[in-house]
Scaffold this motif. Structure first.
Motif, PDB file in Angstrom:
ATOM      1  N   GLN A  36       0.811  -1.210   0.000  1.00  0.00           N
ATOM      2  CA  GLN A  36       0.000   0.000   0.000  1.00  0.00           C
ATOM      3  C   GLN A  36       0.849   1.266   0.000  1.00  0.00           C
ATOM      4  O   GLN A  36       0.327   2.362  -0.172  1.00  0.00           O
ATOM      5  N   ALA A  37       2.158   1.137   0.181  1.00  0.00           N
ATOM      6  CA  ALA A  37       3.008   2.304   0.408  1.00  0.00           C
ATOM      7  C   ALA A  37       2.909   3.327  -0.722  1.00  0.00           C
ATOM      8  O   ALA A  37       2.777   4.527  -0.491  1.00  0.00           O
ATOM      9  N   ILE A  38       2.970   2.882  -1.968  1.00  0.00           N
ATOM     10  CA  ILE A  38       2.886   3.805  -3.100  1.00  0.00           C
ATOM     11  C   ILE A  38       1.498   4.407  -3.184  1.00  0.00           C
ATOM     12  O   ILE A  38       1.318   5.588  -3.459  1.00  0.00           O
ATOM     13  N   LEU A  42      -0.390   8.310  -3.959  1.00  0.00           N
ATOM     14  CA  LEU A  42      -0.960   8.481  -5.295  1.00  0.00           C
ATOM     15  C   LEU A  42      -2.358   7.881  -5.340  1.00  0.00           C
ATOM     16  O   LEU A  42      -2.594   6.856  -5.955  1.00  0.00           O
ATOM     17  N   PRO A  43      -3.343   8.517  -4.705  1.00  0.00           N
ATOM     18  CA  PRO A  43      -4.657   7.886  -4.553  1.00  0.00           C
ATOM     19  C   PRO A  43      -5.424   7.691  -5.847  1.00  0.00           C
ATOM     20  O   PRO A  43      -6.359   6.908  -5.886  1.00  0.00           O
ATOM     21  N   LYS A  44      -5.082   8.390  -6.917  1.00  0.00           N
ATOM     22  CA  LYS A  44      -5.846   8.252  -8.155  1.00  0.00           C
ATOM     23  C   LYS A  44      -5.088   7.470  -9.219  1.00  0.00           C
ATOM     24  O   LYS A  44      -5.499   7.419 -10.362  1.00  0.00           O
ATOM     25  N   ALA A  45      -3.985   6.872  -8.840  1.00  0.00           N
ATOM     26  CA  ALA A  45      -3.178   6.160  -9.822  1.00  0.00           C
ATOM     27  C   ALA A  45      -3.718   4.760 -10.062  1.00  0.00           C
ATOM     28  O   ALA A  45      -4.420   4.200  -9.233  1.00  0.00           O
ATOM     29  N   SER A  46      -3.366   4.195 -11.225  1.00  0.00           N
ATOM     30  CA  SER A  46      -3.608   2.794 -11.480  1.00  0.00           C
ATOM     31  C   SER A  46      -2.321   2.066 -11.137  1.00  0.00           C
ATOM     32  O   SER A  46      -1.241   2.480 -11.571  1.00  0.00           O
ATOM     33  N   PHE A  47      -2.412   0.976 -10.380  1.00  0.00           N
ATOM     34  CA  PHE A  47      -1.217   0.346  -9.862  1.00  0.00           C
ATOM     35  C   PHE A  47      -0.861  -0.886 -10.656  1.00  0.00           C
ATOM     36  O   PHE A  47      -1.697  -1.687 -11.013  1.00  0.00           O
ATOM     37  N   ALA A  48       0.419  -1.009 -10.930  1.00  0.00           N
ATOM     38  CA  ALA A  48       0.935  -2.133 -11.692  1.00  0.00           C
ATOM     39  C   ALA A  48       1.854  -2.953 -10.811  1.00  0.00           C
ATOM     40  O   ALA A  48       2.321  -2.499  -9.771  1.00  0.00           O
ATOM     41  N   VAL A 150      -9.754  -4.657   2.665  1.00  0.00           N
ATOM     42  CA  VAL A 150     -10.356  -3.436   2.131  1.00  0.00           C
ATOM     43  C   VAL A 150     -11.822  -3.755   1.904  1.00  0.00           C
ATOM     44  O   VAL A 150     -12.156  -4.699   1.184  1.00  0.00           O
ATOM     45  N   VAL A 151     -12.716  -2.997   2.539  1.00  0.00           N
ATOM     46  CA  VAL A 151     -14.139  -3.321   2.471  1.00  0.00           C
ATOM     47  C   VAL A 151     -14.791  -2.731   1.229  1.00  0.00           C
ATOM     48  O   VAL A 151     -14.378  -1.687   0.716  1.00  0.00           O
ATOM     49  N   THR A 152     -15.825  -3.418   0.741  1.00  0.00           N
ATOM     50  CA  THR A 152     -16.649  -2.928  -0.362  1.00  0.00           C
ATOM     51  C   THR A 152     -18.110  -3.210  -0.022  1.00  0.00           C
ATOM     52  O   THR A 152     -18.425  -4.063   0.815  1.00  0.00           O
ATOM     53  N   GLN A 192     -10.659   3.005  -3.016  1.00  0.00           N
ATOM     54  CA  GLN A 192     -10.453   1.582  -2.769  1.00  0.00           C
ATOM     55  C   GLN A 192      -9.208   1.071  -3.480  1.00  0.00           C
ATOM     56  O   GLN A 192      -8.448   0.266  -2.912  1.00  0.00           O
ATOM     57  N   TYR A 193      -8.986   1.538  -4.715  1.00  0.00           N
ATOM     58  CA  TYR A 193      -7.743   1.162  -5.400  1.00  0.00           C
ATOM     59  C   TYR A 193      -6.538   1.623  -4.591  1.00  0.00           C
ATOM     60  O   TYR A 193      -5.526   0.922  -4.482  1.00  0.00           O
ATOM     61  N   ALA A 194      -6.639   2.808  -4.016  1.00  0.00           N
ATOM     62  CA  ALA A 194      -5.538   3.339  -3.215  1.00  0.00           C
ATOM     63  C   ALA A 194      -5.316   2.496  -1.964  1.00  0.00           C
ATOM     64  O   ALA A 194      -4.179   2.229  -1.576  1.00  0.00           O
TER      65      ALA A 194
END
Length: 279
Positions: A36-38, A42-48, A150-152, A192-194
Motif C-alpha cells: 500500500q506504500a505507493i 498516489l490515490p488516483k493512480a492505477s497500480f501495476a 479493504v471493504v466494499t 479503494q484502489y488506493a
C-alpha cells in the motif's frame, strides 16, 4: 552490552514515569503494508506490478515460494515459505489438505462462510462487522504474512445496498502482494484502489453476474494490472467468455494441476490469466 538502551530507558523513566519493564512490554506496532506504500501518496493512480517492489517486511522470506491451490468455488489454499496456511472464503465445503492456520470469510452467500468453523483453526477472519454498516478492520501479522482487508459494499437480498458487506483480503508475504476480491459486486472506487495498492497476484470471480458483469470485472482486472490473475467463482458462462474480454496485453494459460507456485523471481513479466485445474 551497549549502554544506549539502558540510558534511553532511564531517561524515559525520568521524563514520563515509565519503567524499563514498561518499555519492554509495550505492544509492537503493526507491520506496515508495503503493498500500500505507493498508493498512499498516489490515490488516483492505477497500480501495476513491478519485479522489484521496494522495501520488504522484515520477516519476509523474500527468496521463498508461495503455493496457491484452488480448492473450489472461491476457496484457495495458500501456503507460505514460513509455514503459514490460509484458506480463503472458507465455508468448509472445500476443505484444505490439512487444518489451516487462518481462514477468511465473506457473507454474500453461505458458500463463502461458516459460523461453525473447525475449532482447531487459530484465526477466523470475518470480512464483515457485527455492527451493521461498520467496516471490518483487519490488520494482522501471522508468522511471515501480513493480512489486511479493504471493504466494499454488496447488494442485499432485499434489493438494497449493504455497506461494507464484503472484504477484499490482501496477503503480503515473501515480498508478494496477493489479493482475493471476495464477492465483489461493484467496480472499485479510486479510494479503494488506493487502499488496495499493488497486487502481484489477484483472485477474481468470473461468474458473469452473481458478483459483477464480465465487462465490469474485466475493467477492475485491467486497472489492477496484476502479474498473475487467477479466475474463481465460475457459475454459468464458460471461462472463454471472460477471457475474450482481454486483448494482446494479457497472456492466457491453463494449468495442468490445481496449484501454482509463485515468487518475486517467477512472476510473469506480462500479465497472465492462469486458469487452475478444477475451475
Amino acid at each position: 552490552m551497549p549502554r544506549f538502551p539502558v540510558l534511553a530507558a532511564f531517561f524515559l523513566s525520568m521524563i514520563f514515569g515509565w519503567s524499563a519493564a514498561d518499555a519492554q512490554q509495550k505492544p509492537a506496532r503493526p507491520e506496515p503494508s508495503q503493498c500500500q506504500a505507493i498508493a498512499q501518496s498516489l490515490p488516483k493512480a492505477s497500480f501495476a506490478s513491478f519485479s522489484s517492489p521496494g522495501p520488504i517486511l522484515a520477516n519476509d522470506l523474500v527468496d521463498g515460494d508461495v503455493k496457491i491451490t484452488f480448492l473450489g468455488h472461491a476457496t484457495f489454499f495458500i501456503e507460505t515459505p514460513g509455514g503459514v496456511s490460509i484458506a480463503t472464503d472458507y465455508s468448509g465445503a472445500y476443505p484444505p489438505p490439512y487444518t489451516a492456520d487462518v481462514v477468511t470469510m465473506n457473507k454474500a452467500h453461505p458458500s463463502h462462510y461458516t459460523l461453525t468453523p473447525d475449532p482447531a483453526i487459530k484465526y477466523v477472519l470475518h470480512g464483515w462487522s457485527d455492527v451493521p454498516g461498520e467496516p471490518a478492520k483487519i490488520h494482522l501479522t501471522v508468522g511471515d504474512t501480513l493480512i489486511r482487508n479493504v471493504v466494499t459494499d454488496i447488494r442485499s437480498w432485499g434489493g438494497g445496498i449493504e455497506a461494507n458487506g464484503n472484504s477484499i483480503f490482501i496477503f503480503e508475504v515473501a515480498g508478494l502482494c496477493i489479493g482475493h476480491l471476495g464477492h465483489l459486486h461493484f467496480e472499485l472506487t479510486d479510494q479503494q484502489y488506493a487502499e488496495i495498492g499493488r497486487l502481484d497476484v489477484v483472485m477474481v470471480p468470473v461468474d458473469g453476474g452473481l458478483t459483477m458483469g464480465a465487462d465490469s470485472m474485466s475493467r477492475v482486472v485491467k486497472r489492477l494490472r496484476s502479474s498473475l490473475i487467477l479466475p474463481m467463482h465460475r457459475w454459468g458462462p464458460p471461462i472463454d467468455q471472460f477471457l475474450a474480454l482481454f486483448g494482446p496485453d494479457f497472456d492466457v494459460g491453463y494449468a495442468p494441476t490445481a496449484s501454482v507456485t509463485v515468487s518475486l523471481k517467477t512472476l510473469p513479466r506480462k500479465p497472465l490469466i492462469y486458469v487452475l485445474k478444477g475451475l
